[in-house]
Design an enzyme around this catalytic site. Structure first.
Site, mmCIF file in Angstrom:
data_model
loop_
_atom_site.group_PDB
_atom_site.id
_atom_site.type_symbol
_atom_site.label_atom_id
_atom_site.label_comp_id
_atom_site.label_asym_id
_atom_site.label_seq_id
_atom_site.Cartn_x
_atom_site.Cartn_y
_atom_site.Cartn_z
ATOM 1 N N CYS A 140 0.832 -1.206 0.000
ATOM 2 C CA CYS A 140 0.000 0.000 0.000
ATOM 3 C C CYS A 140 0.868 1.257 0.000
ATOM 4 O O CYS A 140 1.345 1.697 1.051
ATOM 5 C CB CYS A 140 -0.922 -0.016 1.219
ATOM 6 N N CYS A 143 -0.540 4.098 2.118
ATOM 7 C CA CYS A 143 -0.348 3.963 3.570
ATOM 8 C C CYS A 143 1.107 4.198 3.966
ATOM 9 O O CYS A 143 1.388 4.816 4.986
ATOM 10 C CB CYS A 143 -0.732 2.564 4.057
ATOM 11 N N ASP A 144 2.047 3.677 3.187
ATOM 12 C CA ASP A 144 3.445 3.604 3.637
ATOM 13 C C ASP A 144 4.412 4.489 2.864
ATOM 14 O O ASP A 144 5.571 4.613 3.258
ATOM 15 C CB ASP A 144 3.944 2.151 3.537
#
Ligand code: NAP
Length: 309
Positions: A140, A143-144
């Protein structure tokens, strides 16, 4: 905070999954006065909630953030009376007039059911993948990606997801290396145009990852050129895997699926079990997009209304 299973309650409609397909089914079910329950183990929006920008959904000319879109769908479903419970699905017994779903929060019963459980990332299945998951291997970028500011990252895959997320990562990473097993991208041409020639992106064509190595965290990819079979090591700070998806249907027995596990439905979202419908990415279909997931959800809910008579 969350309600628990009510042993006495039989819902008109239980929906497995709160992505665009499931929440659209909930909106249509709620508006048709069905008592409607949505079960979701992650967050509302499904896969789209992990996407930075949704660019191709009609009506949002400037795009909309995936997370915001998911929240809006949830608000709309709740407004029309749907209950949403956070639970992991263990098993489904879809046969008979009353269908049962066993979850981490107890058993739930419904007269009809819509499976809208989507897909999960496919793994490469090479050494080190489990060890470095969350320690340099991510699925992701939204997200990261932030954690890789000014770093060197690799993206594996050549489809829409790999290209879209590689482009997103250029906001943070100093260098993005796209590793693809062929010498041609699968992604749609609009995305290809954006990435080919991008100053921060380099390409490793005809290349596969054979192993993930490191210490506590991932430091190195062992890569192989499939044309000349040469192997080499590529130092990276992180890697994002976008090598396709697999359907979340392991909990569902007795229904017809294709060899990859996608549920086979009619054009009206009927499965081979009466009163059980499937919608969105989890079913065998031509085009997996938010718009087609939403359309499936609407059809599935209206078929549930018709089934209930
Ligand atoms: P995908 O289209 O199935 O692409 C997977 C990519 O991974 C392909 O390039 C494939 O290579 C490669 N691959 C598969 N197995 C591999 C392996 N074992 N080792 C190395 N490479 C491997 O998956 P996706 O990109 O996640 O997209 C899934 C669906 O969502 C698609 O229908 C896509 O159109 C849709 N989507 C749309 C958007 C959008 O913005 N419209 C964004 C994301 C996703 P080959 O090309 O050689 O097969």
């Amino acid at each position: 905070m969350y309600p628990k299973a009510d042993d006495n309650k039989i819902y008109d409609l239980i929906i497995l999954g709160a992505g665009p397909a499931g929440l659209t089914a909930a909106i249509y079910g709620g508006r048709a006065n069905l008592s409607t329950l949505v079960l979701e183990q992650m967050v509302s929006g499904g896969e789209i909630a992990t996407t930075d920008q949704l660019e191709n959904y009609p009506g949002f000319p400037q795009g909309i953030s995936g997370a915001e879109f998911g929240q809006l769908l949830e608000q709309q479903a709740v407004r029309f009376g749907a209950e949403i419970i956070s639970a992991a699905i263990d098993e489904v017994d879809p046969e008979g007039d009353i269908k049962k779903v066993s979850t981490s929060r107890g058993d739930f019963y419904g007269r009809t059911m819509v499976v809208a459980s989507g897909t999960s990332p496919r793994l490469l299945g090479v050494p080190g993948e489990e060890k470095y998951r969350g320690r340099g291997i991510s699925f992701c970028a939204t997200c990261d990606g932030f954690f890789f500011r000014d770093k060197k990252v690799a993206v594996v895959g050549g489809g829409d997801s790999a290209v879209k997320e590689a482009l997103y990562l250029t906001r943070f990473a100093r260098e993005v290396i796209l590793i693809h097993r062929r010498d041609e991208l699968r992604a749609v041409s609009a995305l290809q145009k954006q990435i080919l020639g991008h100053p921060q992106v380099t390409f490793l064509w005809d290349t596969v990852v054979e192993e993930f190595k490191g210490d506590q965290n991932l430091t190195t990819l062992v890569i192989k050129n499939v044309k000349d079979s040469t192997t080499s090591e590529l130092p990276v700070d992180g890697v994002f895997l976008y090598v396709g998806r697999i359907p979340n249907t392991g909990f569902l027995k007795g229904v017809e699926k294709d060899p990859q596990g996608y549920i086979i439905t009619s054009e009206e979202m009927e499965t081979t079990i009466s009163g059980l419908f499937a919608a969105g990415d989890v079913r065998r279909k031509f085009l997996r997009q938010v718009i087609t997931a939403a359309a499936d959800g609407a059809i599935a809910a209206m078929m549930a209304v018709r089934y209930l008579g």
